[in-house]
Design a protein around this motif. Structure first.
Motif, mmCIF file in Angstrom:
data_model
loop_
_atom_site.group_PDB
_atom_site.id
_atom_site.type_symbol
_atom_site.label_atom_id
_atom_site.label_comp_id
_atom_site.label_asym_id
_atom_site.label_seq_id
_atom_site.Cartn_x
_atom_site.Cartn_y
_atom_site.Cartn_z
ATOM 1 N N GLN A 193 47.110 35.860 49.878
ATOM 2 C CA GLN A 193 47.171 36.783 51.000
ATOM 3 C C GLN A 193 46.781 38.200 50.693
ATOM 4 O OE1 GLN A 193 48.829 36.282 54.230
ATOM 5 N NE2 GLN A 193 48.924 34.012 53.471
ATOM 6 N N VAL A 194 46.835 38.690 49.667
ATOM 7 C CA VAL A 194 46.213 39.990 49.350
ATOM 8 C C VAL A 194 44.761 39.606 49.217
ATOM 9 C CG1 VAL A 194 45.886 41.327 47.259
ATOM 10 C CG2 VAL A 194 48.164 40.755 47.708
ATOM 11 N N ALA A 195 44.168 38.752 48.702
ATOM 12 C CA ALA A 195 42.706 38.681 48.866
ATOM 13 C C ALA A 195 42.196 38.574 50.609
ATOM 14 C CB ALA A 195 42.507 37.484 48.144
ATOM 15 N N LEU A 196 42.948 37.796 51.165
ATOM 16 C CA LEU A 196 42.701 37.441 52.508
ATOM 17 C C LEU A 196 42.629 38.955 53.287
ATOM 18 C CD1 LEU A 196 44.361 34.146 53.338
ATOM 19 C CD2 LEU A 196 41.799 34.633 53.449
ATOM 20 N N VAL A 197 43.748 39.632 52.997
ATOM 21 C CA VAL A 197 43.805 41.039 53.739
ATOM 22 C C VAL A 197 42.579 41.730 53.509
ATOM 23 C CG1 VAL A 197 45.226 43.269 53.628
ATOM 24 C CG2 VAL A 197 46.376 40.953 53.829
ATOM 25 N N PHE A 198 42.313 41.862 51.829
ATOM 26 C CA PHE A 198 41.174 42.887 51.479
ATOM 27 C C PHE A 198 39.861 42.308 52.436
ATOM 28 C CE2 PHE A 198 43.681 44.300 47.727
ATOM 29 C CZ PHE A 198 43.461 45.429 48.279
#
Length: 145
Positions: free
Chosen positions: A126-131
Motif C-alpha cells: 500500500q505504501v509503495a502504491l501511494v508513492f
C-alpha cells in the motif's frame, strides 16, 4: 482524430505484483475456509472437531471463521477493497484466539506470525502504491490542452 475510449495507464510492476499477492492471499483464505469446514463437518481430526463435539468457544470461533475466510477469499480474488477488510477481521480473530485465549484455543505462534507478516507485506504494498501514484501525478501530462 480523437479516441472514443479513455487512455488507461498500463499497470506497473508494483500493480501486477500486488494483484498477484492479493490472488495468492485469496487462495490461502479459501484453504483456511476449507480447513475450518472440514473440521466442523468431521472430515478432519478423526471427526473430533465436529461442530456438535466442540466446546462453545470453539463453536463460535470456528463457525465465524468458516464464513469469514471464504468471503475474504472471494473479495481478495475480485481485488475488491472489502476483501482485505474481511481478511483483517478473520486474521485478527485468529490472532486473538491464540494470543489472548491460549487456554481455550491453544498456542499457534506460527499462524500468528504468518498473519502479522502478511499484514506487513500488505501495508508495504500500500505504501509503495501511494508513492507510485504520487510520482505519476507529478509527471508532466501531455494529454492536457
Amino acid at each position: 482524430m480523437v479516441s472514443d475510449s479513455p487512455n488507461m495507464p498500463r499497470p506497473t510492476l508494483t500493480d501486477t505484483l500486488f494483484m498477484l499477492f492479493l490472488r495468492l492471499m485469496a487462495v490461502v483464505c479459501l484453504w483456511f475456509a476449507l480447513r475450518y469446514w472440514a473440521m466442523l463437518t468431521g472430515f478432519s481430526f478423526g471427526g473430533g472437531g465436529r461442530f456438535d463435539l466442540l466446546p462453545p468457544a470453539w463453536k463460535a470461533a470456528a463457525t465465524a471463521l468458516a464464513v469469514m475466510f471464504p468471503v475474504a477469499g472471494v473479495g481478495l480474488w475480485l481485488l475488491a477493497p472489502w476483501g482485505a477488510v474481511v481478511w483483517v477481521l478473520a486474521a485478527a480473530t485468529e490472532i486473538a484466539m491464540h494470543e489472548f485465549y491460549p487456554s481455550i484455543f491453544g498456542i499457534n505462534r506460527l499462524l500468528v506470525l504468518t498473519h502479522i507478516a502478511v499484514a506487513i507485506v500488505y501495508l508495504l504494498f500500500q505504501v509503495a502504491l501511494v508513492f507510485q501514484r504520487r510520482k505519476q501525478a507529478r509527471q508532466v501530462r501531455t494529454d492536457l490542452p
